[in-house]
Write an enzyme that holds these catalytic residues in place. Sequence first.
Site, PDB file in Angstrom:
ATOM      1  N   LYS A 104       2.987  11.177   7.113  1.00 45.49           N
ATOM      2  CA  LYS A 104       2.162  10.950   8.299  1.00 45.49           C
ATOM      3  C   LYS A 104       2.734  11.629   9.548  1.00 45.49           C
ATOM      4  CE  LYS A 104      -0.121   6.828   6.505  1.00 45.49           C
ATOM      5  NZ  LYS A 104      -1.331   7.546   6.067  1.00 45.49           N
TER       6      LYS A 104
ATOM      7  N   PHE B 171       0.871  -1.179   0.000  1.00 43.95           N
ATOM      8  CA  PHE B 171       0.000   0.000   0.000  1.00 43.95           C
ATOM      9  C   PHE B 171       0.904   1.224   0.000  1.00 43.95           C
ATOM     10  CE2 PHE B 171      -2.354   3.535   1.717  1.00 43.95           C
ATOM     11  CZ  PHE B 171      -3.515   3.477   0.973  1.00 43.95           C
TER      12      PHE B 171
ATOM     13  N   ASP C  72       9.651   2.799   1.693  1.00 45.87           N
ATOM     14  CA  ASP C  72       8.443   3.548   2.047  1.00 45.87           C
ATOM     15  C   ASP C  72       8.249   3.427   3.559  1.00 45.87           C
ATOM     16  OD1 ASP C  72       5.902   4.464   2.618  1.00 45.87           O
ATOM     17  OD2 ASP C  72       4.980   3.595   0.839  1.00 45.87           O
TER      18      ASP C  72
END
Length: 399
Positions: free
Chosen positions: A254, A140, A225
Site C-alpha cells: 500500500k 484480512f 502483516d
Amino acid sequence: MEATDPTALEDRYGAHNYHPLPVVLAEGEGAWVTDTDGNRYLDWLAAYSAVNFGHRHPRLIAAAKAQLDRLTLASRAFRTDALGPFLAGLAELCGKDAVLPMNTGAEAVETAIKAARKWGYTKKGIPAHRARIVVFDGNFHGRTTTIVGFSSDPGSREGFGPFTPGFDSIPYGDIDALHAAIGPDTAAVLIEPVQGEAGVIVPPAGYLRAVRAACDQSNVLMIADEIQSGLARTGHTFACDREDVVPDVYLLGKALGGGVVPVSAVAADREVMDVFTPGTHGSTFGGNPVAAAVGAEVVAMLATGEWQARARDLGKHLEEALATLDPSAVDAVRVCGLWAGVDLADGGPSAREVCERAARLGLLCKETHEKTVRIAPPLVIEPEEIDRGIAILKRAIEG
C-alpha cells in the site's frame, strides 16, 4: 460505443466485485479529491492507507516522472540501477538483512507463506507437507484462493473452495489460544498488529509482546502483516513498534508505492530469506524501476521520522474530535495513530448509509461490515480539516 458516462461504462464492462460509493473521482491533491462535476471531497480513506502521503505528493510524483523518462521495466532477468538502492533503504528501515519486492499486498502474503513453509522444512525440521501456520479470526490478508481459505468472513470464502490446507485460525487477542494452537509442526504465526478490515481492532496491551515470546519459545516465525498498519499510519514506522516488538518477517505494501504504483515487499533476515533460490519465486513486475524509484523515495521520507510524529499528533486530535460524537449513536470508537474505527449503535443508520450521506456532504470514508465506519485520512491532513470532517460525520450519523 453507446454509453459515454464513466459510471455506465464501468457498470457495463467491469466485473461487479466492488460496491463503490456513488462518486466519480477525476483529480486529487493532498487530502482532497475532486469529482467529474467539480465537487471537492475530503478524503478520509486514503485508498486504504495506500495514499498515506497524500494524493500526488510532489516528491513521489517527481521520482516517478524521472524514472519514466529513463527505464520502466526490464524484468528481473536483468539488473537495474534503481533496485539496489530501494532494497538497501528498505532493509535498513526494517532492520532486516534482505528484501523481496513484489507488487500487491496479497503477493507479499503469499510470498511469506511460501517462505515460512520452506523455512519450516529446511530449518526447523518439520516433516514434508505438514507445516502449519497460525492465523486469526477477523483477519484480512488479501483475496487469493489460499488467503480467503483461512478468512473467517463467509463472503470472502463462499464459492471459492477447495482451499489450501495448513492453517489454524484462533481468536485475536487471546494468548492462551495461541499457546494451545502452536504445535511441533507450526512454522509461523501470521498476524496483523492492528486488524484493519475488521474495523481497526487494536489488540490488548502487551499482546504483541506475548505473541513474540510464544514464537521464540517454540521456534516459530512471527510474520507481521503491516500492509495497512505500517509506514507511519499508527504513529510509528510499524505498528509492532508500539510494543517494541520486532517480528521475523515484515509484510509491506500500500503506502510503500506512495499512492503512485503498486509496490509490496517481504523483509526478513537471511536465515528466512535465503530459503529462496533462483527459480523458486519471482514476479515480472516485482521491483520494476518505477516501483523501486517511488519506493526508495517513500523510504527516504519515512527515515526522518516526521511522518510518524505527525500521525501521532494528528491521531490525538482525531481521538479528541471523535469523542464529541453523540454517545447514543456510537457504540465504540477505536483510534490508533491517524486511523480509527467507529462502531455505530444498533437502531441507527448502517455504516453504508452514513458513508453515503457523508459523501453527499463532501467527506469520503468507507464502511467495513455492517456497522463500522473506517477513518484513515492522508497524513498530510491538517487539524482544521479533521474538525471539518468530524462535523460532516456528525451530520451524516444524525441523518
